[in-house]
Design a protein around this motif. Structure first.
Motif, PDB file in Angstrom:
ATOM      1  N   SER A  57       0.796  -1.227   0.000  1.00  0.00           N
ATOM      2  CA  SER A  57       0.000   0.000   0.000  1.00  0.00           C
ATOM      3  C   SER A  57       0.826   1.274   0.000  1.00  0.00           C
ATOM      4  N   CYS A  58       2.071   1.193   0.480  1.00  0.00           N
ATOM      5  CA  CYS A  58       2.877   2.412   0.591  1.00  0.00           C
ATOM      6  C   CYS A  58       4.309   2.142   0.132  1.00  0.00           C
ATOM      7  N   ASP A  59       5.247   2.041   1.064  1.00  0.00           N
ATOM      8  CA  ASP A  59       6.650   1.892   0.677  1.00  0.00           C
ATOM      9  C   ASP A  59       7.281   0.591   1.161  1.00  0.00           C
ATOM     10  N   ASP A  60       6.502  -0.331   1.686  1.00  0.00           N
ATOM     11  CA  ASP A  60       7.013  -1.641   2.071  1.00  0.00           C
ATOM     12  C   ASP A  60       6.388  -2.701   1.185  1.00  0.00           C
ATOM     13  N   THR A  61       7.230  -3.565   0.614  1.00  0.00           N
ATOM     14  CA  THR A  61       6.729  -4.714  -0.127  1.00  0.00           C
ATOM     15  C   THR A  61       6.727  -5.896   0.829  1.00  0.00           C
ATOM     16  N   ALA A  62       5.561  -6.493   1.076  1.00  0.00           N
ATOM     17  CA  ALA A  62       5.465  -7.537   2.097  1.00  0.00           C
ATOM     18  C   ALA A  62       4.648  -8.718   1.605  1.00  0.00           C
ATOM     19  N   ALA A  63       5.022  -9.894   2.079  1.00  0.00           N
ATOM     20  CA  ALA A  63       4.267 -11.113   1.787  1.00  0.00           C
ATOM     21  C   ALA A  63       4.333 -12.007   3.018  1.00  0.00           C
ATOM     22  N   ALA A  64       3.298 -12.806   3.209  1.00  0.00           N
ATOM     23  CA  ALA A  64       3.236 -13.695   4.366  1.00  0.00           C
ATOM     24  C   ALA A  64       2.415 -14.927   4.014  1.00  0.00           C
ATOM     25  N   VAL A  65       2.654 -15.992   4.757  1.00  0.00           N
ATOM     26  CA  VAL A  65       1.831 -17.197   4.653  1.00  0.00           C
ATOM     27  C   VAL A  65       1.294 -17.478   6.047  1.00  0.00           C
ATOM     28  N   ILE A  66      -0.036 -17.586   6.165  1.00  0.00           N
ATOM     29  CA  ILE A  66      -0.639 -17.885   7.463  1.00  0.00           C
ATOM     30  C   ILE A  66      -1.638 -19.024   7.315  1.00  0.00           C
ATOM     31  N   ILE A 118       9.261  -8.668   4.822  1.00  0.00           N
ATOM     32  CA  ILE A 118       9.042  -7.252   4.520  1.00  0.00           C
ATOM     33  C   ILE A 118      10.311  -6.671   3.901  1.00  0.00           C
ATOM     34  N   SER A 119      10.159  -6.046   2.742  1.00  0.00           N
ATOM     35  CA  SER A 119      11.263  -5.343   2.100  1.00  0.00           C
ATOM     36  C   SER A 119      11.025  -3.843   2.253  1.00  0.00           C
ATOM     37  N   SER A 120      11.869  -3.180   3.038  1.00  0.00           N
ATOM     38  CA  SER A 120      11.714  -1.754   3.311  1.00  0.00           C
ATOM     39  C   SER A 120      12.350  -0.911   2.217  1.00  0.00           C
ATOM     40  N   GLN A 121      11.824   0.292   2.040  1.00  0.00           N
ATOM     41  CA  GLN A 121      12.375   1.242   1.075  1.00  0.00           C
ATOM     42  C   GLN A 121      12.979   2.469   1.750  1.00  0.00           C
ATOM     43  N   ASP A 122      13.232   2.394   3.035  1.00  0.00           N
ATOM     44  CA  ASP A 122      13.706   3.573   3.764  1.00  0.00           C
ATOM     45  C   ASP A 122      14.962   4.171   3.139  1.00  0.00           C
ATOM     46  N   GLU A 123      15.876   3.313   2.680  1.00  0.00           N
ATOM     47  CA  GLU A 123      17.135   3.815   2.134  1.00  0.00           C
ATOM     48  C   GLU A 123      16.918   4.612   0.847  1.00  0.00           C
ATOM     49  N   ILE A 124      15.795   4.358   0.158  1.00  0.00           N
ATOM     50  CA  ILE A 124      15.490   5.087  -1.078  1.00  0.00           C
ATOM     51  C   ILE A 124      14.929   6.463  -0.776  1.00  0.00           C
ATOM     52  N   HIS A 125      14.012   6.529   0.199  1.00  0.00           N
ATOM     53  CA  HIS A 125      13.263   7.764   0.444  1.00  0.00           C
ATOM     54  C   HIS A 125      13.900   8.693   1.473  1.00  0.00           C
ATOM     55  N   GLY A 164      10.891  11.938   2.856  1.00  0.00           N
ATOM     56  CA  GLY A 164       9.524  11.422   2.756  1.00  0.00           C
ATOM     57  C   GLY A 164       9.399  10.509   1.550  1.00  0.00           C
ATOM     58  N   ILE A 165       8.229   9.922   1.381  1.00  0.00           N
ATOM     59  CA  ILE A 165       8.025   8.933   0.326  1.00  0.00           C
ATOM     60  C   ILE A 165       7.784   9.613  -1.022  1.00  0.00           C
ATOM     61  N   VAL A 166       8.518   9.174  -2.034  1.00  0.00           N
ATOM     62  CA  VAL A 166       8.313   9.626  -3.407  1.00  0.00           C
ATOM     63  C   VAL A 166       7.509   8.526  -4.108  1.00  0.00           C
ATOM     64  N   PRO A 167       6.218   8.777  -4.408  1.00  0.00           N
ATOM     65  CA  PRO A 167       5.346   7.715  -4.934  1.00  0.00           C
ATOM     66  C   PRO A 167       5.882   6.977  -6.154  1.00  0.00           C
ATOM     67  N   HIS A 172       8.527  -1.507  -5.793  1.00  0.00           N
ATOM     68  CA  HIS A 172       7.587  -2.617  -5.615  1.00  0.00           C
ATOM     69  C   HIS A 172       7.666  -3.585  -6.807  1.00  0.00           C
ATOM     70  N   ILE A 173       7.766  -3.039  -8.017  1.00  0.00           N
ATOM     71  CA  ILE A 173       7.859  -3.889  -9.211  1.00  0.00           C
ATOM     72  C   ILE A 173       9.093  -4.788  -9.138  1.00  0.00           C
ATOM     73  N   GLU A 174      10.185  -4.228  -8.636  1.00  0.00           N
ATOM     74  CA  GLU A 174      11.422  -4.998  -8.514  1.00  0.00           C
ATOM     75  C   GLU A 174      11.323  -6.082  -7.453  1.00  0.00           C
ATOM     76  N   MET A 175      10.627  -5.796  -6.351  1.00  0.00           N
ATOM     77  CA  MET A 175      10.691  -6.663  -5.172  1.00  0.00           C
ATOM     78  C   MET A 175       9.529  -7.634  -5.013  1.00  0.00           C
ATOM     79  N   ILE A 176       8.391  -7.398  -5.677  1.00  0.00           N
ATOM     80  CA  ILE A 176       7.206  -8.198  -5.393  1.00  0.00           C
ATOM     81  C   ILE A 176       7.433  -9.691  -5.610  1.00  0.00           C
TER      82      ILE A 176
END
Length: 334
Positions: A9-18, A29-36, A41-44, A51-55
């Motif tokens: 939804s924002c700047d974290d690419t995340a996946a889980a199995v439950i 969770i793949s964080s984007q903090d180092e980018i922004h 702040g977040i650059v959309p 996200h395209i790279e990490m999903i």
């Protein structure tokens, strides 16, 4: 039943199995903090590209950590909104395509609903109904949660969300991005009574929030101190600011409990990981004889496990998405 959940939804690419029993088999969770961080702040556009790279690798890692294959998955759940549309479309479209190719059911999850239900992933779970506070960078709202699919909003922010206020004050103090954790850390060595920053209560009956005035007051204080050539007492500013936010959040949450009559309180969202908020709300709930349920800090910030549990209840109700379903930027809950 195994659920593969995706959050973007924002700047974290995340996946889980439950599993339906709410056991988390994996959470990546793949964080984007180092980018922004360089932009404060977040650059959309940059968030969407990342996200395209990490999903794909994040989903593969979640499956591998859970020790399962895609063929073992029974349901795919993905965040449908709210959030940055470009970011949302990456995860939501990937989930729909994965479900279509593998002939799997797919559900779209409201990000705020997932925060409202994140406590159901813990060993100690609240019973319905309960009063919930969602407090993050994008939302500060109070809800009456009647069941896993029925939420009634009681109050919301009229301007800045609490997390947004934390980030703006951190930027004002040159503390970097994201600013919330750094303010919380510095506040531990500061005096919360040094500065009498305002608490916006609004009207007596209102359960809404307003933090723009507080942010302006901090800015005025910093400007005045700089004119005197004094060294900024940053820990004291952080502690005083944090206490002003926490006071209002706790008071409004307890007022919402009095209005609903529910004896259980739940918090969620990134700011719900703030230690001072957790301590203050715990103390007040104990005084009032209320039960407080707080997700672990890892489940407060954006994650896919909470998308999975919310998606499970969507599945039980038969609320599926199809290939033409679209993402949305604003939540109908808010």
């Amino acid at each position: 039943m195994l659920i593969l959940a995706i959050e973007s939804s924002c700047d974290d690419t995340a996946a889980a199995v439950i599993e339906p029993e709410n056991r988390i088999l994996s959470s990546v969770i793949s964080s984007q903090d180092e980018i922004h961080v360089r932009f404060g702040g977040i650059v959309p556009e940059l968030a969407s590209r990342r996200h395209i790279e990490m999903i794909r690798p994040v989903v593969h890692q979640a499956l591998a950590q859970a020790g399962v294959k895609l063929e073992d998955i029974d349901l795919i759940a993905a965040t449908q909104g709210p959030g940055l549309v470009g970011s949302l479309l990456v995860g939501f479209t990937f989930a729909k395509a994965l479900a279509l190719v593998n002939n799997l059911p797919c559900v779209g999850v409201d990000h705020m609903a997932a925060h409202l239900l994140s406590c159901l992933l813990e060993a100690q779970q609240p019973s319905f109904p309960y009063t919930a506070l969602i407090v993050s960078g994008g939302n500060t709202s109070l809800f009456a949660v009647e069941d896993p699919l029925t939420f009634t909003r009681l109050g919301r922010t009229r301007d800045d969300a609490a997390g947004e206020a934390f980030d703006k004050v951190a930027k004002l103090l040159d503390l970097g991005y994201p600013g919330g954790p750094e303010i919380s850390r510095l506040a531990t060595s500061g005096n919360p009574h040094t500065f009498a920053f305002p608490r916006a209560r609004l009207s007596k009956e209102s359960l809404d929030f307003s933090f723009s005035g507080l942010k302006t007051s901090v800015a005025a204080c910093v400007h005045k101190l700089k004119k005197t050539d004094r060294t900024l007492p940053i820990p004291d500013i952080c502690a005083s600011f944090q206490e002003a936010v926490v006071d209002v959040l706790v008071d409004k949450t307890l007022a919402a409990c009095a209005r609903t009559g529910y004896r259980s309180v739940v918090i969620g969202g990134g700011v719900a990981a703030n230690p001072r908020l957790r301590q203050a709300l715990s103390n007040r709930c104990t005084e009032e004889g209320l039960q407080l349920f707080m997700p672990s800090p890892a489940l407060c910030t954006d994650n896919a496990a909470m998308i999975g549990i919310a998606g499970y209840y969507q599945f039980l109700s038969g609320r599926f998405v199809d290939a033409d379903s679209d993402a949305y930027s604003r939540s109908p809950l808010n």
